[in-house]
Design a protein around this motif. Structure first.
Motif, PDB file in Angstrom:
ATOM      1  N   PHE A   1       0.560  -1.396   0.037  1.00  0.00           N
ATOM      2  CA  PHE A   1      -0.100  -0.050   0.001  1.00  0.00           C
ATOM      3  C   PHE A   1       0.943   1.358   0.016  1.00  0.00           C
ATOM      4  CE2 PHE A   1      -2.569  -3.258   1.976  1.00  0.00           C
ATOM      5  CZ  PHE A   1      -4.047  -3.228   1.083  1.00  0.00           C
ATOM      6  N   THR A   2       2.251   1.191   0.022  1.00  0.00           N
ATOM      7  CA  THR A   2       3.065   2.152  -0.121  1.00  0.00           C
ATOM      8  C   THR A   2       3.549   2.410  -1.635  1.00  0.00           C
ATOM      9  OG1 THR A   2       4.873   0.989   0.484  1.00  0.00           O
ATOM     10  CG2 THR A   2       3.798   1.937   2.162  1.00  0.00           C
ATOM     11  N   GLY A   3       3.969   3.670  -1.715  1.00  0.00           N
ATOM     12  CA  GLY A   3       4.695   3.733  -3.056  1.00  0.00           C
ATOM     13  C   GLY A   3       3.553   4.431  -4.080  1.00  0.00           C
ATOM     14  N   ARG A   4       3.866   4.464  -5.262  1.00  0.00           N
ATOM     15  CA  ARG A   4       3.028   5.046  -6.278  1.00  0.00           C
ATOM     16  C   ARG A   4       2.807   4.194  -7.616  1.00  0.00           C
ATOM     17  NH1 ARG A   4       6.036  10.773  -7.267  1.00  0.00           N
ATOM     18  NH2 ARG A   4       4.692  11.043  -8.724  1.00  0.00           N
ATOM     19  N   ALA A   5       1.666   4.335  -8.200  1.00  0.00           N
ATOM     20  CA  ALA A   5       1.200   3.305  -9.316  1.00  0.00           C
ATOM     21  C   ALA A   5       0.871   4.537 -10.311  1.00  0.00           C
ATOM     22  CB  ALA A   5       0.212   2.582  -8.955  1.00  0.00           C
ATOM     23  N   SER A   6       1.384   4.304 -11.838  1.00  0.00           N
ATOM     24  CA  SER A   6       0.909   5.032 -12.832  1.00  0.00           C
ATOM     25  C   SER A   6      -0.413   4.623 -13.234  1.00  0.00           C
ATOM     26  CB  SER A   6       1.973   4.859 -13.684  1.00  0.00           C
ATOM     27  OG  SER A   6       1.773   3.518 -14.568  1.00  0.00           O
ATOM     28  N   ARG A   7      -1.119   5.604 -13.968  1.00  0.00           N
ATOM     29  CA  ARG A   7      -2.344   5.563 -14.523  1.00  0.00           C
ATOM     30  C   ARG A   7      -2.520   4.311 -15.130  1.00  0.00           C
ATOM     31  NH1 ARG A   7      -4.668  10.745 -17.253  1.00  0.00           N
ATOM     32  NH2 ARG A   7      -2.457  10.779 -18.057  1.00  0.00           N
ATOM     33  N   SER A   8      -1.566   3.996 -16.022  1.00  0.00           N
ATOM     34  CA  SER A   8      -1.557   2.762 -17.132  1.00  0.00           C
ATOM     35  C   SER A   8      -1.423   1.600 -16.225  1.00  0.00           C
ATOM     36  CB  SER A   8      -0.349   2.651 -18.058  1.00  0.00           C
ATOM     37  OG  SER A   8       0.927   2.678 -17.608  1.00  0.00           O
ATOM     38  N   GLU A   9      -0.520   1.458 -15.154  1.00  0.00           N
ATOM     39  CA  GLU A   9      -0.326   0.107 -14.232  1.00  0.00           C
ATOM     40  C   GLU A   9      -1.758   0.001 -13.813  1.00  0.00           C
ATOM     41  OE1 GLU A   9       1.857  -0.975 -10.280  1.00  0.00           O
ATOM     42  OE2 GLU A   9       2.617   0.298 -11.403  1.00  0.00           O
ATOM     43  N   TYR A  10      -2.417   1.109 -13.003  1.00  0.00           N
ATOM     44  CA  TYR A  10      -3.645   0.753 -12.434  1.00  0.00           C
ATOM     45  C   TYR A  10      -4.749   0.259 -13.456  1.00  0.00           C
ATOM     46  CZ  TYR A  10      -8.318   1.413 -10.228  1.00  0.00           C
ATOM     47  OH  TYR A  10      -9.315   0.952  -9.624  1.00  0.00           O
ATOM     48  N   TRP A  11      -5.038   0.995 -14.451  1.00  0.00           N
ATOM     49  CA  TRP A  11      -6.029   0.821 -15.473  1.00  0.00           C
ATOM     50  C   TRP A  11      -5.769  -0.544 -16.113  1.00  0.00           C
ATOM     51  CZ3 TRP A  11     -10.509   2.595 -14.493  1.00  0.00           C
ATOM     52  CH2 TRP A  11     -10.630   3.813 -13.781  1.00  0.00           C
TER      53      TRP A  11
ATOM     54  N   LEU B   1      -7.749  -7.661  -3.199  1.00  0.00           N
ATOM     55  CA  LEU B   1      -6.555  -6.953  -2.414  1.00  0.00           C
ATOM     56  C   LEU B   1      -5.410  -6.363  -3.329  1.00  0.00           C
ATOM     57  CD1 LEU B   1      -5.721  -5.988   0.372  1.00  0.00           C
ATOM     58  CD2 LEU B   1      -4.238  -8.232   0.399  1.00  0.00           C
ATOM     59  N   PRO B   2      -5.106  -6.734  -4.555  1.00  0.00           N
ATOM     60  CA  PRO B   2      -4.191  -6.088  -5.397  1.00  0.00           C
ATOM     61  C   PRO B   2      -4.542  -5.014  -5.987  1.00  0.00           C
ATOM     62  CG  PRO B   2      -4.239  -8.381  -5.942  1.00  0.00           C
ATOM     63  CD  PRO B   2      -5.055  -8.139  -4.803  1.00  0.00           C
ATOM     64  N   LEU B   3      -5.996  -5.141  -6.328  1.00  0.00           N
ATOM     65  CA  LEU B   3      -6.628  -4.036  -6.878  1.00  0.00           C
ATOM     66  C   LEU B   3      -6.944  -2.747  -6.051  1.00  0.00           C
ATOM     67  CD1 LEU B   3      -8.305  -3.142  -9.504  1.00  0.00           C
ATOM     68  CD2 LEU B   3     -10.395  -4.010  -8.504  1.00  0.00           C
ATOM     69  N   PHE B   4      -7.368  -3.269  -4.627  1.00  0.00           N
ATOM     70  CA  PHE B   4      -7.379  -2.146  -3.883  1.00  0.00           C
ATOM     71  C   PHE B   4      -6.042  -1.553  -3.416  1.00  0.00           C
ATOM     72  CE2 PHE B   4      -7.947  -0.837   0.877  1.00  0.00           C
ATOM     73  CZ  PHE B   4      -9.029   0.194   0.588  1.00  0.00           C
ATOM     74  N   ALA B   5      -4.953  -2.147  -3.257  1.00  0.00           N
ATOM     75  CA  ALA B   5      -3.665  -1.754  -3.122  1.00  0.00           C
ATOM     76  C   ALA B   5      -3.254  -0.857  -4.219  1.00  0.00           C
ATOM     77  CB  ALA B   5      -2.641  -2.739  -2.789  1.00  0.00           C
ATOM     78  N   ALA B   6      -3.519  -1.211  -5.534  1.00  0.00           N
ATOM     79  CA  ALA B   6      -3.050  -0.642  -6.877  1.00  0.00           C
ATOM     80  C   ALA B   6      -3.500   0.742  -6.796  1.00  0.00           C
ATOM     81  CB  ALA B   6      -3.290  -1.504  -7.996  1.00  0.00           C
ATOM     82  N   GLY B   7      -5.105   0.732  -6.349  1.00  0.00           N
ATOM     83  CA  GLY B   7      -5.793   1.995  -6.361  1.00  0.00           C
ATOM     84  C   GLY B   7      -5.159   2.835  -5.228  1.00  0.00           C
ATOM     85  N   ILE B   8      -4.997   2.447  -3.923  1.00  0.00           N
ATOM     86  CA  ILE B   8      -4.403   3.447  -3.096  1.00  0.00           C
ATOM     87  C   ILE B   8      -2.916   3.716  -3.794  1.00  0.00           C
ATOM     88  CG2 ILE B   8      -3.108   3.607  -0.944  1.00  0.00           C
ATOM     89  CD1 ILE B   8      -5.352   1.766   0.007  1.00  0.00           C
ATOM     90  N   ARG B   9      -2.072   3.006  -4.282  1.00  0.00           N
ATOM     91  CA  ARG B   9      -0.666   3.548  -4.800  1.00  0.00           C
ATOM     92  C   ARG B   9      -1.335   4.561  -6.105  1.00  0.00           C
ATOM     93  NH1 ARG B   9       0.380  -1.763  -4.880  1.00  0.00           N
ATOM     94  NH2 ARG B   9       0.452  -1.801  -7.162  1.00  0.00           N
TER      95      ARG B   9
END
Length: 106
Positions: A15-25, A60-68
């Motif tokens: 849940f820490t760090g960052r995720a780009s728009r493309s990574e999330y979508w 859980l990974p979808l939720f974590a990616a959303g937070i990032r």
């Protein structure tokens, strides 16, 4: 497997760090495809339990990616709990500079 999808799976509950728009979508698209496949197989088998076997491992990974993803915009991950504002944040371009949540994602 797409690089963005594998990044989200590798960071399963990070849940820490960052995720780009493309990574999330891309991961969100992958989740929708798995969800549809789960519904189809569940209907063929005649049990909705089978559908949950497909989608639960990826919640859980979808939720974590959303937070990032929200972190990438410079906001707190708690904004994921605000229904429509979180969608705005998911579509907003991320900060191009280092913010409180880390370095920009390439």
């Amino acid at each position: 497997m797409n690089k963005a999808i594998s990044a989200c799976v590798n960071k399963y509950a990070t849940f820490t760090g960052r995720a780009s728009r493309s990574e999330y979508w891309f991961f969100y698209l992958f989740y929708i495809i798995v969800y549809i496949v789960g519904i189809i197989i569940g209907a063929l088998v005649g049990s909705s339990f089978v559908m949950y076997l497909f989608i639960l491992p990826f919640v859980l990974p979808l939720f974590a990616a959303g937070i990032r993803r929200i972190h990438d915009t410079g906001k707190s991950g708690w904004f994921i709990l605000i229904p429509f504002y979180n969608l705005v944040l998911m579509c907003t371009p991320g900060n191009t500079t280092t913010n409180a949540y880390g370095e920009p994602v390439a």
